[in-house]
Design a protein around this motif. Sequence first.
Motif, short mmCIF file in Angstrom:
data_model
loop_
_atom_site.label_atom_id
_atom_site.label_comp_id
_atom_site.label_asym_id
_atom_site.label_seq_id
_atom_site.Cartn_x
_atom_site.Cartn_y
_atom_site.Cartn_z
N ARG A 108 9.52 24.83 124.71
CA ARG A 108 10.59 24.14 123.96
C ARG A 108 10.45 24.32 122.46
NH1 ARG A 108 10.53 18.48 127.30
NH2 ARG A 108 11.79 19.21 129.04
N GLY A 109 9.23 24.38 121.97
CA GLY A 109 9.02 24.35 120.53
C GLY A 109 8.62 25.66 119.89
N ILE A 110 8.57 26.75 120.63
CA ILE A 110 8.09 28.01 120.07
C ILE A 110 8.92 28.44 118.85
CG2 ILE A 110 9.42 29.53 121.60
CD1 ILE A 110 5.81 30.09 120.31
N GLY A 111 10.16 28.07 118.81
CA GLY A 111 11.00 28.43 117.67
C GLY A 111 10.53 27.81 116.36
N THR A 112 9.70 26.78 116.44
CA THR A 112 9.19 26.15 115.22
C THR A 112 7.89 26.79 114.75
OG1 THR A 112 7.89 24.46 116.39
CG2 THR A 112 10.21 23.94 115.91
N PHE A 113 7.31 27.67 115.56
CA PHE A 113 6.07 28.33 115.16
C PHE A 113 6.39 29.38 114.10
CE2 PHE A 113 2.86 31.73 115.70
CZ PHE A 113 1.76 31.01 115.25
N GLU A 114 5.81 29.21 112.93
CA GLU A 114 6.12 30.09 111.80
C GLU A 114 5.00 31.06 111.48
OE1 GLU A 114 6.99 27.26 108.76
OE2 GLU A 114 9.00 26.85 109.56
N GLY A 115 3.86 30.91 112.13
CA GLY A 115 2.75 31.81 111.87
C GLY A 115 1.92 31.46 110.66
N ARG A 116 2.16 30.30 110.06
CA ARG A 116 1.35 29.89 108.90
C ARG A 116 -0.07 29.54 109.31
NH1 ARG A 116 4.96 25.52 105.93
NH2 ARG A 116 5.33 24.99 108.09
N SER A 117 -0.25 29.11 110.53
CA SER A 117 -1.58 28.86 111.08
C SER A 117 -1.76 29.81 112.26
CB SER A 117 -1.72 27.41 111.53
OG SER A 117 -0.81 27.14 112.58
N ARG A 118 -2.97 29.86 112.77
CA ARG A 118 -3.20 30.69 113.96
C ARG A 118 -2.47 30.05 115.14
NH1 ARG A 118 -9.25 30.44 113.61
NH2 ARG A 118 -8.92 29.63 115.69
N LEU A 142 -1.39 25.82 119.26
CA LEU A 142 -1.44 25.50 120.69
C LEU A 142 -2.43 24.36 120.95
CD1 LEU A 142 -0.76 26.15 123.68
CD2 LEU A 142 -2.66 27.78 123.60
N HIS A 143 -3.57 24.41 120.30
CA HIS A 143 -4.58 23.37 120.51
C HIS A 143 -4.04 22.00 120.11
CE1 HIS A 143 -8.48 21.46 120.79
NE2 HIS A 143 -8.23 20.92 119.61
N ARG A 144 -3.33 21.94 119.01
CA ARG A 144 -2.76 20.67 118.57
C ARG A 144 -1.78 20.14 119.62
NH1 ARG A 144 -0.30 20.40 112.75
NH2 ARG A 144 -2.50 20.48 112.27
N ILE A 145 -0.97 21.01 120.18
CA ILE A 145 -0.02 20.61 121.22
C ILE A 145 -0.78 20.11 122.45
CG2 ILE A 145 1.74 21.45 122.85
CD1 ILE A 145 2.67 23.33 120.58
N ALA A 203 5.91 22.10 126.31
CA ALA A 203 6.10 21.88 124.87
C ALA A 203 6.13 23.20 124.10
CB ALA A 203 5.00 20.97 124.33
N VAL A 204 5.30 24.15 124.50
CA VAL A 204 5.31 25.46 123.85
C VAL A 204 6.66 26.14 124.09
CG1 VAL A 204 4.33 27.79 123.89
CG2 VAL A 204 2.82 25.80 123.82
N LEU A 216 3.83 35.08 126.83
CA LEU A 216 2.99 34.13 126.12
C LEU A 216 2.61 32.96 127.04
CD1 LEU A 216 1.73 33.28 123.39
CD2 LEU A 216 3.87 32.06 122.92
N LEU A 217 3.57 32.40 127.73
CA LEU A 217 3.28 31.31 128.66
C LEU A 217 2.36 31.76 129.78
CD1 LEU A 217 6.84 29.69 128.83
CD2 LEU A 217 4.84 28.85 127.57
N HIS A 218 2.57 32.98 130.24
CA HIS A 218 1.70 33.53 131.28
C HIS A 218 0.25 33.62 130.77
CE1 HIS A 218 0.22 35.98 134.55
NE2 HIS A 218 -0.26 36.83 133.64
N GLN A 219 0.09 34.13 129.55
CA GLN A 219 -1.26 34.27 128.98
C GLN A 219 -1.92 32.92 128.77
OE1 GLN A 219 -3.13 37.02 128.55
NE2 GLN A 219 -1.45 38.04 129.65
N ILE A 220 -1.17 31.95 128.31
CA ILE A 220 -1.72 30.60 128.13
C ILE A 220 -2.18 30.06 129.48
CG2 ILE A 220 -1.15 28.20 127.53
CD1 ILE A 220 0.86 29.40 125.47
N HIS A 221 -1.36 30.29 130.50
CA HIS A 221 -1.66 29.80 131.84
C HIS A 221 -2.90 30.48 132.43
CE1 HIS A 221 -1.01 28.25 135.86
NE2 HIS A 221 -1.07 29.48 136.31
#
Length: 194
Positions: free
Chosen positions: A74-84, A89-92, A71-72, A37-42
């Motif tokens: 560190r915080g990926i565990g909080t992503f619940e999939g309720r939003s895209r 990611l954009h908000r971060i 931040a992603v 995921l981090l690779h794809q974002i990069h």
Amino acid sequence: MSPPFERSPDRTPESHEDLQELALRAATGSRRDLQELLHQIHVRRLAHGGARRILADATDVDDAAQETLIAVARGIGTFEGRSRFTSWLHRIAVNAALEVVRRRNRAGAPTDEPPEPDPAGGTLRRMSSMAATRIDVENALGRLPEQYREALLLREFEQRSYEEIADLLQLPVGTVRSRISRARRLIGIYLNIS
């Protein structure tokens, strides 16, 4: 410069839906999926879009993108999939860009409070008569309270409807309209326009 994240050779997400699935797997603790995921974002430069809309300097955009990756992670565990995932990611990324602006402001910008607006609007110059530079707008955005800034960015920079913003922020549409109105007023104050 080589990418800082290892890529899983057997998986390459092609779409936002694939990223969503990858993010959900990473959120459950899959280290391999988090690295992919981090690779794809990069490589897709997904963290740059939100930052580029706020920051003028390419180095600042890169700094914000790097902060977004951290931040992603560190915080990926909080992503619940309720939003895209891309909205999350954009908000971060936007928050990382605004933090770059805040750091720059703390390093050298004056901290005087803006003047209160004249109720008649007579003493403030009209926006149409002033060409605000991008750095002025960045600084003004950085001074906005988070709740106003977030709504304004989604409306003005993302061109989202009030209903979409209300859904993303989990707020009533009336509250979104109010926050955007207040944010616009504050930006005018910060830029010394009406």
